[in-house]
Write a protein that holds these residues in place. Structure first.
Motif, PDB file in Angstrom:
ATOM      1  N   GLY A  45       0.819  -1.209   0.000  1.00 43.95           N
ATOM      2  CA  GLY A  45       0.000   0.000   0.000  1.00 43.95           C
ATOM      3  C   GLY A  45       0.847   1.251   0.000  1.00 43.95           C
ATOM      4  O   GLY A  45       1.916   1.294   0.592  1.00 43.95           O
ATOM      5  N   SER A  46       0.334   2.276  -0.628  1.00 43.32           N
ATOM      6  CA  SER A  46       1.085   3.528  -0.770  1.00 43.32           C
ATOM      7  C   SER A  46       0.642   4.601   0.219  1.00 43.32           C
ATOM      8  O   SER A  46       1.064   5.745   0.115  1.00 43.32           O
ATOM      9  N   THR A  47      -0.199   4.236   1.197  1.00 44.35           N
ATOM     10  CA  THR A  47      -0.617   5.190   2.225  1.00 44.35           C
ATOM     11  C   THR A  47      -0.352   4.650   3.626  1.00 44.35           C
ATOM     12  O   THR A  47      -0.975   5.086   4.603  1.00 44.35           O
ATOM     13  N   SER A  48       0.573   3.698   3.729  1.00 41.72           N
ATOM     14  CA  SER A  48       0.936   3.139   5.029  1.00 41.72           C
ATOM     15  C   SER A  48       2.441   2.925   5.074  1.00 41.72           C
ATOM     16  O   SER A  48       3.110   2.959   4.042  1.00 41.72           O
ATOM     17  N   ALA A  49       2.948   2.710   6.283  1.00 37.30           N
ATOM     18  CA  ALA A  49       4.397   2.592   6.443  1.00 37.30           C
ATOM     19  C   ALA A  49       4.724   1.626   7.577  1.00 37.30           C
ATOM     20  O   ALA A  49       3.880   1.319   8.422  1.00 37.30           O
ATOM     21  N   ILE A  50       5.969   1.182   7.584  1.00 38.19           N
ATOM     22  CA  ILE A  50       6.524   0.358   8.661  1.00 38.19           C
ATOM     23  C   ILE A  50       7.789   1.057   9.144  1.00 38.19           C
ATOM     24  O   ILE A  50       8.625   1.475   8.340  1.00 38.19           O
ATOM     25  N   THR A  51       7.932   1.180  10.457  1.00 37.21           N
ATOM     26  CA  THR A  51       9.139   1.771  11.030  1.00 37.21           C
ATOM     27  C   THR A  51       9.323   1.231  12.444  1.00 37.21           C
ATOM     28  O   THR A  51       8.582   0.356  12.874  1.00 37.21           O
ATOM     29  N   THR A  52      10.310   1.757  13.156  1.00 41.35           N
ATOM     30  CA  THR A  52      10.488   1.427  14.562  1.00 41.35           C
ATOM     31  C   THR A  52      10.422   2.707  15.377  1.00 41.35           C
ATOM     32  O   THR A  52      10.739   3.794  14.879  1.00 41.35           O
ATOM     33  N   ILE A  53       9.991   2.556  16.610  1.00 41.70           N
ATOM     34  CA  ILE A  53       9.867   3.696  17.518  1.00 41.70           C
ATOM     35  C   ILE A  53       9.771   3.136  18.932  1.00 41.70           C
ATOM     36  O   ILE A  53       9.454   1.959  19.112  1.00 41.70           O
ATOM     37  N   GLU A  54      10.044   3.959  19.910  1.00 44.57           N
ATOM     38  CA  GLU A  54       9.671   3.594  21.275  1.00 44.57           C
ATOM     39  C   GLU A  54       8.171   3.831  21.368  1.00 44.57           C
ATOM     40  O   GLU A  54       7.695   4.969  21.308  1.00 44.57           O
ATOM     41  N   TYR A  55       7.421   2.760  21.463  1.00 41.88           N
ATOM     42  CA  TYR A  55       5.965   2.844  21.386  1.00 41.88           C
ATOM     43  C   TYR A  55       5.392   3.243  22.748  1.00 41.88           C
ATOM     44  O   TYR A  55       5.039   2.413  23.573  1.00 41.88           O
ATOM     45  N   GLU A  56       5.364   4.542  22.982  1.00 42.50           N
ATOM     46  CA  GLU A  56       4.754   5.089  24.194  1.00 42.50           C
ATOM     47  C   GLU A  56       3.962   6.320  23.783  1.00 42.50           C
ATOM     48  O   GLU A  56       4.219   6.921  22.748  1.00 42.50           O
ATOM     49  N   ASP A  57       2.957   6.658  24.578  1.00 39.85           N
ATOM     50  CA  ASP A  57       1.986   7.693  24.200  1.00 39.85           C
ATOM     51  C   ASP A  57       2.624   9.013  23.768  1.00 39.85           C
ATOM     52  O   ASP A  57       2.188   9.628  22.795  1.00 39.85           O
ATOM     53  N   GLY A  58       3.652   9.461  24.494  1.00 39.79           N
ATOM     54  CA  GLY A  58       4.287  10.730  24.159  1.00 39.79           C
ATOM     55  C   GLY A  58       4.935  10.712  22.791  1.00 39.79           C
ATOM     56  O   GLY A  58       4.735  11.629  21.987  1.00 39.79           O
ATOM     57  N   LEU A  59       5.705   9.659  22.501  1.00 39.36           N
ATOM     58  CA  LEU A  59       6.375   9.590  21.193  1.00 39.36           C
ATOM     59  C   LEU A  59       5.401   9.338  20.056  1.00 39.36           C
ATOM     60  O   LEU A  59       5.587   9.849  18.947  1.00 39.36           O
ATOM     61  N   VAL A  60       4.358   8.562  20.312  1.00 39.68           N
ATOM     62  CA  VAL A  60       3.337   8.357  19.285  1.00 39.68           C
ATOM     63  C   VAL A  60       2.711   9.701  18.910  1.00 39.68           C
ATOM     64  O   VAL A  60       2.567  10.038  17.737  1.00 39.68           O
ATOM     65  N   LYS A  61       2.381  10.497  19.920  1.00 45.42           N
ATOM     66  CA  LYS A  61       1.823  11.832  19.669  1.00 45.42           C
ATOM     67  C   LYS A  61       2.846  12.733  18.966  1.00 45.42           C
ATOM     68  O   LYS A  61       2.508  13.459  18.029  1.00 45.42           O
ATOM     69  N   ASP A  62       4.118  12.676  19.409  1.00 46.36           N
ATOM     70  CA  ASP A  62       5.171  13.476  18.777  1.00 46.36           C
ATOM     71  C   ASP A  62       5.341  13.132  17.304  1.00 46.36           C
ATOM     72  O   ASP A  62       5.505  14.030  16.461  1.00 46.36           O
ATOM     73  N   LEU A  63       5.306  11.834  16.974  1.00 46.21           N
ATOM     74  CA  LEU A  63       5.454  11.413  15.583  1.00 46.21           C
ATOM     75  C   LEU A  63       4.293  11.945  14.747  1.00 46.21           C
ATOM     76  O   LEU A  63       4.502  12.489  13.654  1.00 46.21           O
ATOM     77  N   LYS A  64       3.089  11.826  15.250  1.00 46.42           N
ATOM     78  CA  LYS A  64       1.923  12.339  14.519  1.00 46.42           C
ATOM     79  C   LYS A  64       2.035  13.848  14.285  1.00 46.42           C
ATOM     80  O   LYS A  64       1.760  14.339  13.189  1.00 46.42           O
ATOM     81  N   VAL A 121       2.110   2.212  10.500  1.00 46.77           N
ATOM     82  CA  VAL A 121       1.457   3.514  10.527  1.00 46.77           C
ATOM     83  C   VAL A 121       0.540   3.597   9.311  1.00 46.77           C
ATOM     84  O   VAL A 121       0.999   3.485   8.182  1.00 46.77           O
ATOM     85  N   ASP A 122      -0.751   3.757   9.576  1.00 51.83           N
ATOM     86  CA  ASP A 122      -1.724   3.878   8.487  1.00 51.83           C
ATOM     87  C   ASP A 122      -2.123   5.344   8.368  1.00 51.83           C
ATOM     88  O   ASP A 122      -2.806   5.889   9.231  1.00 51.83           O
ATOM     89  N   PHE A 123      -1.671   5.973   7.303  1.00 46.86           N
ATOM     90  CA  PHE A 123      -1.927   7.398   7.089  1.00 46.86           C
ATOM     91  C   PHE A 123      -3.234   7.668   6.358  1.00 46.86           C
ATOM     92  O   PHE A 123      -3.688   8.810   6.308  1.00 46.86           O
ATOM     93  N   ASP A 124      -3.838   6.658   5.755  1.00 47.36           N
ATOM     94  CA  ASP A 124      -5.014   6.895   4.917  1.00 47.36           C
ATOM     95  C   ASP A 124      -6.146   7.519   5.728  1.00 47.36           C
ATOM     96  O   ASP A 124      -6.151   7.476   6.952  1.00 47.36           O
ATOM     97  N   ASN A 125      -7.118   8.083   5.030  1.00 42.70           N
ATOM     98  CA  ASN A 125      -8.198   8.809   5.685  1.00 42.70           C
ATOM     99  C   ASN A 125      -9.425   7.941   5.957  1.00 42.70           C
ATOM    100  O   ASN A 125     -10.520   8.452   6.142  1.00 42.70           O
ATOM    101  N   LYS A 126      -9.223   6.624   5.996  1.00 46.24           N
ATOM    102  CA  LYS A 126     -10.315   5.694   6.313  1.00 46.24           C
ATOM    103  C   LYS A 126      -9.720   4.402   6.868  1.00 46.24           C
ATOM    104  O   LYS A 126      -8.536   4.115   6.659  1.00 46.24           O
ATOM    105  N   PRO A 127     -10.519   3.613   7.567  1.00 45.87           N
ATOM    106  CA  PRO A 127     -10.029   2.319   8.062  1.00 45.87           C
ATOM    107  C   PRO A 127      -9.613   1.420   6.903  1.00 45.87           C
ATOM    108  O   PRO A 127     -10.193   1.487   5.811  1.00 45.87           O
ATOM    109  N   ARG A 128      -8.613   0.600   7.161  1.00 43.22           N
ATOM    110  CA  ARG A 128      -8.097  -0.297   6.115  1.00 43.22           C
ATOM    111  C   ARG A 128      -7.740  -1.644   6.725  1.00 43.22           C
ATOM    112  O   ARG A 128      -7.506  -1.756   7.927  1.00 43.22           O
ATOM    113  N   SER A 129      -7.642  -2.631   5.879  1.00 41.19           N
ATOM    114  CA  SER A 129      -7.096  -3.926   6.240  1.00 41.19           C
ATOM    115  C   SER A 129      -5.725  -3.995   5.577  1.00 41.19           C
ATOM    116  O   SER A 129      -5.627  -3.946   4.348  1.00 41.19           O
ATOM    117  N   ARG A 130      -4.667  -4.072   6.389  1.00 39.81           N
ATOM    118  CA  ARG A 130      -3.299  -3.974   5.872  1.00 39.81           C
ATOM    119  C   ARG A 130      -2.588  -5.325   5.926  1.00 39.81           C
ATOM    120  O   ARG A 130      -2.617  -6.025   6.947  1.00 39.81           O
TER     121      ARG A 130
END
Length: 138
Positions: A45-64, A121-130
């Motif tokens: 898909g061209s509207t989603s991505a795979i990466t690594t991050i420290e998965y915690e609320d603050g960094l998730v919000k920072d990334l967004k 990370v799903d950037f699309d503007n609707k729910p998707r099955s990835r």
């Protein structure tokens, strides 16, 4: 050299949904009892991505928030002029983050840091099955 392909599907909410998929990747990898390999995690898909991050609320919000500064949702995109689907920003964000990540398997364990998780990370503007592919190269 041998290759094993594993796949799994994640349902997302869209709209910059960030999902920790580390456990699903580990399940794909660890069932094969390999010692050393290259593990490539990729998404279709061209509207989603795979990466690594420290998965915690603050960094998730920072990334967004960082991605909103780089490719704002409410900007004008030529893609939207052509397709009228309102997700030009999603394509830009996905291209910048990338559709895959490679992680070494060393002595039977994914070479992840203590606070490092694999995320979809799903950037699309609707729910998707990835669909995610986990490829083991050894």
């Amino acid at each position: 050299m041998a290759v094993i392909n594993e796949k799994f599907t994640i349902n997302t909410k869209g709209n910059n949904d960030i999902i920790d998929i580390t456990k699903q990747v580990q399940n794909c990898v660890y069932q094969h009892a390999l010692k050393d390999a290259l593990v490539c995690i990729s998404i279709q898909g061209s509207t989603s991505a795979i990466t690594t991050i420290e998965y915690e609320d603050g960094l998730v919000k920072d990334l967004k928030e960082a991605l909103e500064r780089i490719a704002p949702m409410n900007s004008d995109y030529h893609h939207d002029e052509i397709w009228h689907d309102g997700n030009g920003y999603a394509h830009i964000r996905a291209a910048l983050v990338g559709s895959s990540v490679n992680i070494a398997l060393v002595d039977g364990l994914l070479n992840l840091g203590t606070w490092q998780q694999i995320v979809l990370v799903d950037f699309d503007n609707k729910p998707r099955s990835r669909n995610i592919t986990v490829q083991l190269i050894y």
